[in-house]
Design a protein around this motif. Structure first.
Motif, PDB file in Angstrom:
ATOM      1  N   UNK A  39       0.822  -1.206   0.000  1.00  6.28           N
ATOM      2  CA  UNK A  39       0.000   0.000   0.000  1.00  6.28           C
ATOM      3  C   UNK A  39       0.859   1.260   0.000  1.00  6.28           C
ATOM      4  N   UNK A  40       2.005   1.218   0.661  1.00  5.15           N
ATOM      5  CA  UNK A  40       2.899   2.378   0.674  1.00  5.15           C
ATOM      6  C   UNK A  40       3.349   2.732  -0.737  1.00  5.15           C
ATOM      7  N   UNK A  41       3.636   1.719  -1.554  1.00  9.02           N
ATOM      8  CA  UNK A  41       4.037   1.977  -2.940  1.00  9.02           C
ATOM      9  C   UNK A  41       2.908   2.661  -3.693  1.00  9.02           C
ATOM     10  N   UNK A  51       2.407  17.543   1.317  1.00  9.27           N
ATOM     11  CA  UNK A  51       0.958  17.524   1.263  1.00  9.27           C
ATOM     12  C   UNK A  51       0.427  17.382   2.687  1.00  9.27           C
ATOM     13  N   UNK A  52      -0.810  17.832   2.903  1.00 12.30           N
ATOM     14  CA  UNK A  52      -1.449  17.672   4.211  1.00 12.30           C
ATOM     15  C   UNK A  52      -2.276  16.399   4.181  1.00 12.30           C
ATOM     16  N   UNK A  53      -1.937  15.459   5.046  1.00 10.81           N
ATOM     17  CA  UNK A  53      -2.545  14.128   5.041  1.00 10.81           C
ATOM     18  C   UNK A  53      -3.252  13.886   6.371  1.00 10.81           C
ATOM     19  N   UNK A  54      -4.488  13.372   6.299  1.00 13.37           N
ATOM     20  CA  UNK A  54      -5.216  12.915   7.476  1.00 13.37           C
ATOM     21  C   UNK A  54      -5.361  11.407   7.390  1.00 13.37           C
ATOM     22  N   UNK A  55      -4.918  10.694   8.422  1.00 11.74           N
ATOM     23  CA  UNK A  55      -5.099   9.244   8.500  1.00 11.74           C
ATOM     24  C   UNK A  55      -6.158   8.975   9.557  1.00 11.74           C
ATOM     25  N   UNK A  56      -7.401   8.801   9.110  1.00 12.00           N
ATOM     26  CA  UNK A  56      -8.543   8.639  10.011  1.00 12.00           C
ATOM     27  C   UNK A  56      -8.631   7.192  10.466  1.00 12.00           C
ATOM     28  N   UNK A  57      -8.530   6.977  11.777  1.00  9.82           N
ATOM     29  CA  UNK A  57      -8.443   5.623  12.286  1.00  9.82           C
ATOM     30  C   UNK A  57      -7.081   5.045  12.024  1.00  9.82           C
ATOM     31  N   UNK A  58      -6.053   5.889  12.130  1.00 10.01           N
ATOM     32  CA  UNK A  58      -4.704   5.510  11.704  1.00 10.01           C
ATOM     33  C   UNK A  58      -3.943   4.621  12.662  1.00 10.01           C
ATOM     34  N   UNK A  59      -4.499   4.355  13.859  1.00  7.91           N
ATOM     35  CA  UNK A  59      -3.843   3.439  14.777  1.00  7.91           C
ATOM     36  C   UNK A  59      -2.434   3.872  15.120  1.00  7.91           C
ATOM     37  N   UNK A  60      -1.490   2.953  14.975  1.00  7.64           N
ATOM     38  CA  UNK A  60      -0.104   3.256  15.337  1.00  7.64           C
ATOM     39  C   UNK A  60       0.672   3.935  14.217  1.00  7.64           C
ATOM     40  N   UNK A 117       1.224   3.289  10.900  1.00  8.83           N
ATOM     41  CA  UNK A 117       2.118   2.614   9.955  1.00  8.83           C
ATOM     42  C   UNK A 117       1.925   3.086   8.517  1.00  8.83           C
ATOM     43  N   UNK A 118       0.685   3.375   8.134  1.00  9.51           N
ATOM     44  CA  UNK A 118       0.479   3.950   6.799  1.00  9.51           C
ATOM     45  C   UNK A 118       0.964   5.391   6.766  1.00  9.51           C
ATOM     46  N   UNK A 119       0.613   6.155   7.793  1.00  8.59           N
ATOM     47  CA  UNK A 119       0.968   7.568   7.842  1.00  8.59           C
ATOM     48  C   UNK A 119       2.478   7.769   7.844  1.00  8.59           C
ATOM     49  N   UNK A 120       3.201   6.904   8.556  1.00  9.26           N
ATOM     50  CA  UNK A 120       4.641   7.065   8.682  1.00  9.26           C
ATOM     51  C   UNK A 120       5.328   7.033   7.320  1.00  9.26           C
ATOM     52  N   UNK A 139      -6.817  12.083   2.394  1.00 12.57           N
ATOM     53  CA  UNK A 139      -7.442  11.481   3.571  1.00 12.57           C
ATOM     54  C   UNK A 139      -7.391   9.966   3.420  1.00 12.57           C
ATOM     55  N   UNK A 140      -6.805   9.286   4.397  1.00 10.76           N
ATOM     56  CA  UNK A 140      -6.726   7.830   4.420  1.00 10.76           C
ATOM     57  C   UNK A 140      -7.748   7.292   5.413  1.00 10.76           C
ATOM     58  N   UNK A 141      -8.365   6.168   5.065  1.00 17.39           N
ATOM     59  CA  UNK A 141      -9.221   5.450   6.009  1.00 17.39           C
ATOM     60  C   UNK A 141      -9.102   3.965   5.668  1.00 17.39           C
ATOM     61  N   UNK A 142      -8.176   3.295   6.324  1.00 22.33           N
ATOM     62  CA  UNK A 142      -7.824   1.915   5.994  1.00 22.33           C
ATOM     63  C   UNK A 142      -8.159   0.981   7.156  1.00 22.33           C
ATOM     64  N   UNK A 143      -8.775  -0.157   6.838  1.00 22.04           N
ATOM     65  CA  UNK A 143      -9.116  -1.164   7.859  1.00 22.04           C
ATOM     66  C   UNK A 143     -10.008  -0.565   8.949  1.00 22.04           C
TER      67      UNK A 143
END
Length: 281
Positions: A40-42, A56-65, A67-70, A135-139
């Motif tokens: 997914x990072x790729x 860019x300004x990124x929101x990871x909604x429900x991003x947990x620890x 790992x995607x945002x990092x 905006x990310x919303x994964x799992x």
């Protein structure tokens, strides 16, 4: 994982919540868990590069620890990780510090229900649109209460985007449930799973919605977004019985294969996870 993560899904400090959090952490560190994040990072780095230069300004909604945002912070973007669990947000901050990107990662203790208020606080004065580029919303969506709540969530997530911004959604693919059941438990179990509305989370065994990506696509359209990309994440890895014994060299080979398969239409419909990318009109 999500604002309804195993860590946040039960009473604070409950034994069930701790068990689910431990199961999720174990899954994350498994070869298929690590590959889910790598593949997914790729895909995300490629799409973000098309939006313009960092940051860019990124929101990871429900991003947990985180790992995607990092991964996006490492690419130079400014990331806000939103989750209801203080424990996992602490882990996100620690990971950002260890990776040298603490100045690019912000954490907010909030649930998806709080996004409407957060979006209102981050709107541009002109046009009334959200301020995030991505905006990310994964799992996350599979843990919500039902189809209407998922539609409401998608609308709220879209409202946090600026016009032209990118929405990234991912959840377990119902078609993969059927294949896994047939291979591991036999045809009879595959019939049970085939049209079931709920299933088991592949990481924790928790009951979750089986979300048809077509249903989510309809919600995306109703929220004023246009689907611009579809992918399947982990086409073969989670079907390999001995994947848990794979060494790092095999994992690297699988990663290269999985990235290529994620780009091919013929493999998308049976992958372990569906992934949608949509642009706000």
């Amino acid at each position: 994982m999500s604002t309804t993560t195993p860590a946040a899904g039960g009473p604070a400090g409950s034994e069930e919540a701790r068990r689910e959090a431990a199961a999720w952490a174990t899954w994350q560190e498994s070869p298929w868990g690590r590959l889910r994040y790598r593949v997914l990072a790729v895909l995300l780095r490629e799409r973000c590069a098309q939006l313009g230069p960092a940051p860019l300004r990124v929101l990871d909604a429900g991003g947990g620890d985180g790992r995607d945002a990092l991964q996006l912070a490492l690419a130079g973007h400014e990331v806000t990780v939103l989750d209801a669990s203080p424990d996992v947000l602490g882990a996100a901050r620690a990971a950002a510090t260890a990776a040298g990107v603490a100045d690019r990662v912000r954490t907010v203790a909030a649930d998806l229900e709080d996004l409407t208020a957060l979006a209102a606080l981050t709107r541009h004065r002109a046009g009334g649109s959200g301020s995030f580029d991505v905006v990310l919303c994964h799992d996350v969506l599979q843990h919500r209460g039902g189809a209407q709540q998922v539609a409401d969530d998608v609308a709220t997530l879209a409202s946090s985007l600026r016009p032209g911004g990118l929405l990234s959604l991912m959840a377990p693919n119902p078609a993969a449930d059927v294949l896994a059941a047939a291979l591991r438990d036999g045809p009879a179990q595959a019939w049970v799973v085939l049209d079931a509305e709920r299933g088991e989370d592949p990481a924790t065994g928790r009951s979750v919605l089986r979300l048809d990506p077509a249903v989510v696509e309809a919600a995306v359209g109703a929220a004023g977004c246009e689907v611009v990309g579809r992918a399947g994440v982990l086409t073969v890895t989670t079907l390999l019985e001995d994947a848990h014994r794979a060494d790092e060299r095999v994992v690297a080979d699988l990663e290269e294969l999985e990235v290529e398969l994620s780009r091919r239409e013929e493999f998308r419909r049976t992958a372990r996870f569906w992934h949608l990318l949509a642009r706000r009109r």
